[in-house]
Design a protein around this motif. Structure first.
Motif, PDB file in Angstrom:
ATOM      1  N   ALA A 200      33.569   0.592  -6.107  1.00 31.38           N
ATOM      2  CA  ALA A 200      33.442  -0.206  -7.330  1.00 31.38           C
ATOM      3  C   ALA A 200      32.216   0.194  -8.129  1.00 31.38           C
ATOM      4  N   SER A 201      31.211   0.758  -7.456  1.00 32.29           N
ATOM      5  CA  SER A 201      29.964   1.068  -8.159  1.00 32.29           C
ATOM      6  C   SER A 201      29.507   2.514  -8.030  1.00 32.29           C
ATOM      7  N   VAL A 202      30.134   3.289  -7.137  1.00 30.30           N
ATOM      8  CA  VAL A 202      29.658   4.642  -6.856  1.00 30.30           C
ATOM      9  C   VAL A 202      30.809   5.635  -6.932  1.00 30.30           C
ATOM     10  N   GLU A 203      30.543   6.793  -7.527  1.00 28.17           N
ATOM     11  CA  GLU A 203      31.465   7.924  -7.489  1.00 28.17           C
ATOM     12  C   GLU A 203      30.756   9.066  -6.762  1.00 28.17           C
ATOM     13  N   ALA A 204      31.362   9.537  -5.678  1.00 24.11           N
ATOM     14  CA  ALA A 204      30.720  10.555  -4.854  1.00 24.11           C
ATOM     15  C   ALA A 204      31.712  11.664  -4.538  1.00 24.11           C
ATOM     16  N   LEU A 205      31.189  12.776  -3.986  1.00 22.58           N
ATOM     17  CA  LEU A 205      32.025  13.923  -3.667  1.00 22.58           C
ATOM     18  C   LEU A 205      31.848  14.319  -2.204  1.00 22.58           C
ATOM     19  N   ILE A 206      32.962  14.699  -1.571  1.00 22.38           N
ATOM     20  CA  ILE A 206      32.925  15.270  -0.236  1.00 22.38           C
ATOM     21  C   ILE A 206      33.807  16.518  -0.229  1.00 22.38           C
ATOM     22  N   ARG A 207      33.636  17.360   0.782  1.00 18.77           N
ATOM     23  CA  ARG A 207      34.421  18.589   0.864  1.00 18.77           C
ATOM     24  C   ARG A 207      35.648  18.442   1.760  1.00 18.77           C
ATOM     25  N   LYS A 208      35.862  17.274   2.319  1.00 25.96           N
ATOM     26  CA  LYS A 208      36.986  17.073   3.237  1.00 25.96           C
ATOM     27  C   LYS A 208      38.276  16.880   2.440  1.00 25.96           C
ATOM     28  N   PRO A 209      39.344  17.629   2.734  1.00 29.87           N
ATOM     29  CA  PRO A 209      40.603  17.479   1.994  1.00 29.87           C
ATOM     30  C   PRO A 209      41.340  16.202   2.370  1.00 29.87           C
ATOM     31  N   ILE A 210      42.266  15.803   1.514  1.00 28.69           N
ATOM     32  CA  ILE A 210      43.039  14.584   1.724  1.00 28.69           C
ATOM     33  C   ILE A 210      43.801  14.633   3.045  1.00 28.69           C
ATOM     34  N   LYS A 211      44.323  15.791   3.401  1.00 34.05           N
ATOM     35  CA  LYS A 211      45.097  15.897   4.642  1.00 34.05           C
ATOM     36  C   LYS A 211      44.262  15.494   5.839  1.00 34.05           C
ATOM     37  N   GLU A 212      43.000  15.931   5.899  1.00 34.15           N
ATOM     38  CA  GLU A 212      42.131  15.567   7.013  1.00 34.15           C
ATOM     39  C   GLU A 212      41.755  14.097   6.958  1.00 34.15           C
ATOM     40  N   LEU A 213      41.491  13.582   5.773  1.00 38.33           N
ATOM     41  CA  LEU A 213      41.162  12.161   5.639  1.00 38.33           C
ATOM     42  C   LEU A 213      42.312  11.285   6.105  1.00 38.33           C
ATOM     43  N   ALA A 214      43.533  11.666   5.746  1.00 39.08           N
ATOM     44  CA  ALA A 214      44.703  10.881   6.151  1.00 39.08           C
ATOM     45  C   ALA A 214      44.827  10.816   7.667  1.00 39.08           C
ATOM     46  N   GLU A 215      44.384  11.879   8.347  1.00 39.11           N
ATOM     47  CA  GLU A 215      44.418  11.902   9.814  1.00 39.11           C
ATOM     48  C   GLU A 215      43.379  10.960  10.401  1.00 39.11           C
ATOM     49  N   GLU A 216      42.240  10.806   9.724  1.00 38.34           N
ATOM     50  CA  GLU A 216      41.106  10.096  10.295  1.00 38.34           C
ATOM     51  C   GLU A 216      41.012   8.639   9.875  1.00 38.34           C
ATOM     52  N   LEU A 217      41.632   8.275   8.765  1.00 39.67           N
ATOM     53  CA  LEU A 217      41.552   6.903   8.269  1.00 39.67           C
ATOM     54  C   LEU A 217      42.626   6.024   8.891  1.00 39.67           C
ATOM     55  N   ASP A 218      42.400   4.719   8.852  1.00 37.20           N
ATOM     56  CA  ASP A 218      43.380   3.742   9.329  1.00 37.20           C
ATOM     57  C   ASP A 218      44.555   3.720   8.351  1.00 37.20           C
ATOM     58  N   ALA A 219      45.749   4.071   8.835  1.00 33.73           N
ATOM     59  CA  ALA A 219      46.920   4.158   7.962  1.00 33.73           C
ATOM     60  C   ALA A 219      47.340   2.797   7.421  1.00 33.73           C
ATOM     61  N   GLU A 220      46.919   1.707   8.064  1.00 34.21           N
ATOM     62  CA  GLU A 220      47.250   0.385   7.546  1.00 34.21           C
ATOM     63  C   GLU A 220      46.334  -0.008   6.399  1.00 34.21           C
ATOM     64  N   LEU A 221      45.149   0.605   6.329  1.00 30.77           N
ATOM     65  CA  LEU A 221      44.198   0.285   5.262  1.00 30.77           C
ATOM     66  C   LEU A 221      44.325   1.246   4.086  1.00 30.77           C
ATOM     67  N   PHE A 222      44.559   2.537   4.375  1.00 28.84           N
ATOM     68  CA  PHE A 222      44.659   3.535   3.308  1.00 28.84           C
ATOM     69  C   PHE A 222      46.058   4.143   3.293  1.00 28.84           C
ATOM     70  N   TRP A 223      46.729   3.999   2.151  1.00 34.88           N
ATOM     71  CA  TRP A 223      48.058   4.569   1.965  1.00 34.88           C
ATOM     72  C   TRP A 223      47.940   5.846   1.151  1.00 34.88           C
ATOM     73  N   GLN A 224      48.641   6.876   1.606  1.00 33.83           N
ATOM     74  CA  GLN A 224      48.737   8.084   0.801  1.00 33.83           C
ATOM     75  C   GLN A 224      49.867   7.890  -0.200  1.00 33.83           C
ATOM     76  N   ILE A 225      49.548   7.992  -1.487  1.00 33.73           N
ATOM     77  CA  ILE A 225      50.545   7.768  -2.532  1.00 33.73           C
ATOM     78  C   ILE A 225      50.853   9.051  -3.301  1.00 33.73           C
ATOM     79  N   HIS A 226      50.125  10.104  -2.997  1.00 35.51           N
ATOM     80  CA  HIS A 226      50.298  11.398  -3.652  1.00 35.51           C
ATOM     81  C   HIS A 226      49.656  12.423  -2.727  1.00 35.51           C
TER      82      HIS A 226
END
Length: 271
Positions: A200-226
């Protein structure tokens, strides 16, 4: 229609091939895999309509293979469209009885057969798959990519000792590094090089791709929509359609609109 069979036991592959010849005469078995990694490789090579996966194989399990197959790009796809990956394949898990898995399959758009595969069950499976493939040709129903949350839950159930879900993101904000709690993240949006982390207040950058994030995040909290976007479910204010019929997600406390690709449209049924 073309099919791929994956099972680490040769006799099980032979039995399934023989039963499918009886229950689904029009189905061509184009390849057989001995493990999950080989199944992904052969799926990329042959682009079958149906993949029969033994749910428990050494190394890469059937569920992990299904998740990898769901990430395969469409043929000729240079990564510029909004398909959300390869959506033309149906997955059927072949499994010894597993109550949790069976309950999960019955709630989703993936199918299963119990070992040893019975002709009657395979015939019913064939009928359901033909209907779902026909729905996809009409642009209806969820794609395999849209089933990633279910597949992630199954993978966690089968491998409870796997790495815990990501709790913090270490990201670059200007000239500094900040530790951002994942529950504060509204969405992740990736380009070819970086992934933007938006709170809500910060925009930041990381080098980790979405595919890796989807593997590591809780699928019930974060939905991949694209293929390039993960959104915090708690941050979704609403979903509407634009003039082109595309689903657009509004985010609480942020003006940006997030497009839902066709492959993930099934997440918002009834829209």
């Amino acid at each position: 229609m073309k099919a791929l069979i994956a099972d680490d036991e040769r006799l099980m592959r032979e039995q399934l091939r023989a039963r499918l010849a009886e229950a689904w005469p029009g189905l061509e078995i184009v390849a057989e895999a001995k493990n999950g990694a080989e199944a992904v490789q052969l799926a990329a090579q042959h682009r079958p309509d149906v993949v029969f996966l033994d749910i428990r194989m050494p190394g890469m399990t059937g569920v992990e293979a299904a998740r990898a197959i769901a990430q395969l790009p469409a043929e000729g796809d240079a990564g510029s469209d909004d398909s959300g990956g390869w959506a033309g394949c149906e997955i059927v898990f072949v499994t010894a009885y597993d109550e949790y898995a069976v309950q999960a399959f019955e709630q989703g758009a993936v199918d299963y057969v119990l070992k040893p595969a019975e002709r009657e069950r395979l015939a019913r499976t064939a009928e359901r798959i033909r209907k779902r493939l026909a729905q996809r040709e009409r642009g209806e129903g969820p794609s395999l990519a849209g089933m990633q949350p279910l597949l992630q839950k199954l993978a966690a159930h089968m491998n409870p000792a796997a790495a815990p879900r990501l709790k913090w993101v270490q990201a670059s904000v200007g000239q500094s590094i900040q530790m951002i709690p994942v529950e504060d993240v509204l969405f992740f949006v990736s380009d070819e090089k970086y992934t933007r982390v938006q709170t809500a207040s910060v925009e930041a950058l990381i080098r980790k791709p979405i595919k890796e994030l989807a593997e590591e995040l809780d699928a019930e909290l974060f939905w991949q929509i694209h293929r390039s976007t993960l959104v915090n479910v708690k941050a979704i204010a609403g979903v509407a359609r634009d003039l082109r019929g595309r689903q657009i997600v509004s985010v609480k406390g942020h003006p940006e609109k997030l497009e839902v690709s066709r492959g993930f449209a099934g997440l918002f049924k009834g829209m």
